[in-house]
Design a protein around this motif. Structure first.
Motif, PDB file in Angstrom:
ATOM      1  N   SER A  92      60.963  44.509  59.400  1.00  0.00           N
ATOM      2  CA  SER A  92      61.133  45.962  59.511  1.00  0.00           C
ATOM      3  C   SER A  92      62.487  46.402  58.971  1.00  0.00           C
ATOM      4  O   SER A  92      62.587  47.395  58.236  1.00  0.00           O
ATOM      5  N   GLU A  93      63.536  45.661  59.318  1.00  0.00           N
ATOM      6  CA  GLU A  93      64.884  46.005  58.862  1.00  0.00           C
ATOM      7  C   GLU A  93      64.999  45.938  57.343  1.00  0.00           C
ATOM      8  O   GLU A  93      65.764  46.694  56.733  1.00  0.00           O
ATOM      9  N   GLN A  97      56.489  46.296  56.489  1.00  0.00           N
ATOM     10  CA  GLN A  97      55.640  46.920  57.498  1.00  0.00           C
ATOM     11  C   GLN A  97      55.063  45.865  58.428  1.00  0.00           C
ATOM     12  O   GLN A  97      54.737  44.753  57.992  1.00  0.00           O
ATOM     13  N   VAL A  98      54.917  46.223  59.694  1.00  0.00           N
ATOM     14  CA  VAL A  98      54.252  45.361  60.664  1.00  0.00           C
ATOM     15  C   VAL A  98      52.830  45.882  60.830  1.00  0.00           C
ATOM     16  O   VAL A  98      52.617  46.971  61.359  1.00  0.00           O
ATOM     17  N   LEU A  99      51.859  45.120  60.353  1.00  0.00           N
ATOM     18  CA  LEU A  99      50.461  45.541  60.406  1.00  0.00           C
ATOM     19  C   LEU A  99      49.784  45.086  61.689  1.00  0.00           C
ATOM     20  O   LEU A  99      48.872  45.748  62.179  1.00  0.00           O
ATOM     21  N   PRO A 117      57.849  45.323  51.239  1.00  0.00           N
ATOM     22  CA  PRO A 117      57.999  46.740  50.865  1.00  0.00           C
ATOM     23  C   PRO A 117      57.145  47.166  49.677  1.00  0.00           C
ATOM     24  O   PRO A 117      56.955  48.360  49.453  1.00  0.00           O
ATOM     25  N   THR A 118      56.612  46.205  48.920  1.00  0.00           N
ATOM     26  CA  THR A 118      55.768  46.550  47.772  1.00  0.00           C
ATOM     27  C   THR A 118      54.284  46.490  48.115  1.00  0.00           C
ATOM     28  O   THR A 118      53.441  46.724  47.253  1.00  0.00           O
ATOM     29  N   GLY A 119      53.956  46.153  49.372  1.00  0.00           N
ATOM     30  CA  GLY A 119      52.573  46.186  49.825  1.00  0.00           C
ATOM     31  C   GLY A 119      51.863  44.858  49.908  1.00  0.00           C
ATOM     32  O   GLY A 119      50.696  44.812  50.308  1.00  0.00           O
ATOM     33  N   ALA A 120      52.507  43.758  49.539  1.00  0.00           N
ATOM     34  CA  ALA A 120      51.865  42.444  49.612  1.00  0.00           C
ATOM     35  C   ALA A 120      51.772  41.994  51.067  1.00  0.00           C
ATOM     36  O   ALA A 120      52.786  41.907  51.763  1.00  0.00           O
TER      37      ALA A 120
END
Length: 253
Positions: A92-93, A97-99, A117-120
């Motif tokens: 997070s820092e 994202q935490v899914l 941060p790029t969605g992977a």
């Protein structure tokens, strides 16, 4: 053959699994392709299936969880961590994202699902009774994992901050790629892409890439990238009979 019985070092790819619409169909496809034996873990674990080679765990399949039936079927890479909760905070820092927040999986371990941060998307695994992969780097097992990102520089910063990787950058004017190194040894890779979504990829070892590609097609799968030679082995990108993409590469062992 590389057997392992102790937890993997922090940041090392330590497990792969496939949540799919039809786990029994996946059993048949991958069992025939790689010679895996499948051990259903029973109703308590949602009929999660452990794939075994030489009696050692090499991967797993399972049905999609309730409420996630529309999610895409993909091979998910798990990275080993000593403390899933602390690593989630780092994710997070660093802008990830935490899914799925950390949660216990019986006595086996503690896991979380996150995205860079790029969605992977990838998962974290804090081993207890189950270390994850017990047999690697030979035909029929995982031999490589890599993240492919639409924002290569941002992804490099993220993974370095969260896992402390040293980057062995191999990029040139036409190609963006770095190894992710721990203790002077590459444990995975990170590349840049200009099309498609950021993702993590799994490579399974085979004895003969061309023969394995033919077997994939025979089993109802398809070829996404024709076999080609590389300094690391002959490789190809294929999809199983449910459309799930993975990579194969020739190895000895």
């Amino acid at each position: 053959m590389t057997f392992r019985d102790t937890p993997w070092p922090e940041g090392t790819p330590c497990w792969v699994d496939l949540m799919t619409d039809d786990p029994a169909r996946a059993d048949a496809f991958y069992g025939a392709l790689f010679g895996w034996e499948i051990a259903d873990q029973g109703e308590e674990y949602g009929h999660y299936r452990i794939a075994l080679l030489e009696g050692r765990s090499v991967a797993a399949f399972g049905p999609k969880p309730p409420g996630m039936e529309q999610a895409p079927s993909v091979w998910t890479t798990y990275l080993a961590v000593a403390d899933a909760d602390k690593t989630v905070a780092k994710v997070s820092e660093a802008g990830g994202q935490v899914l799925m927040p950390p949660g216990d999986v019986g006595d086996a371990g503690r896991m979380a699902v996150v995205a860079d941060p790029t969605g992977a998307v990838f998962s974290l695994w804090q081993a207890r009774e189950n270390i994850g992969l017990q047999n690697v780097n030979v035909p029929g097992t995982v031999v490589w994992n890599e993240g492919m990102s639409r924002d290569f520089d941002r992804a490099k910063t993220f993974y370095s901050e969260v896992f402390g990787y040293h980057l062995g950058d191999l990029s040139n004017a036409d190609f963006s790629y770095t190894t992710l190194d721990l203790d002077g040894r590459p444990i995975g890779g990170l590349g840049g892409i200009s099309e498609g979504e950021s993702h993590w990829s799994t490579y399974f070892g085979v004895t003969d890439t061309d023969a394995a590609v033919a077997k994939v097609v025979q089993l109802g799968g398809s070829v996404r990238g024709e076999p080609s030679d590389s300094p690391y082995g002959r490789m190809a990108q294929v999809a199983d009979d449910q459309g799930v993409v993975f990579n194969i590469i020739s190895v000895t062992g």
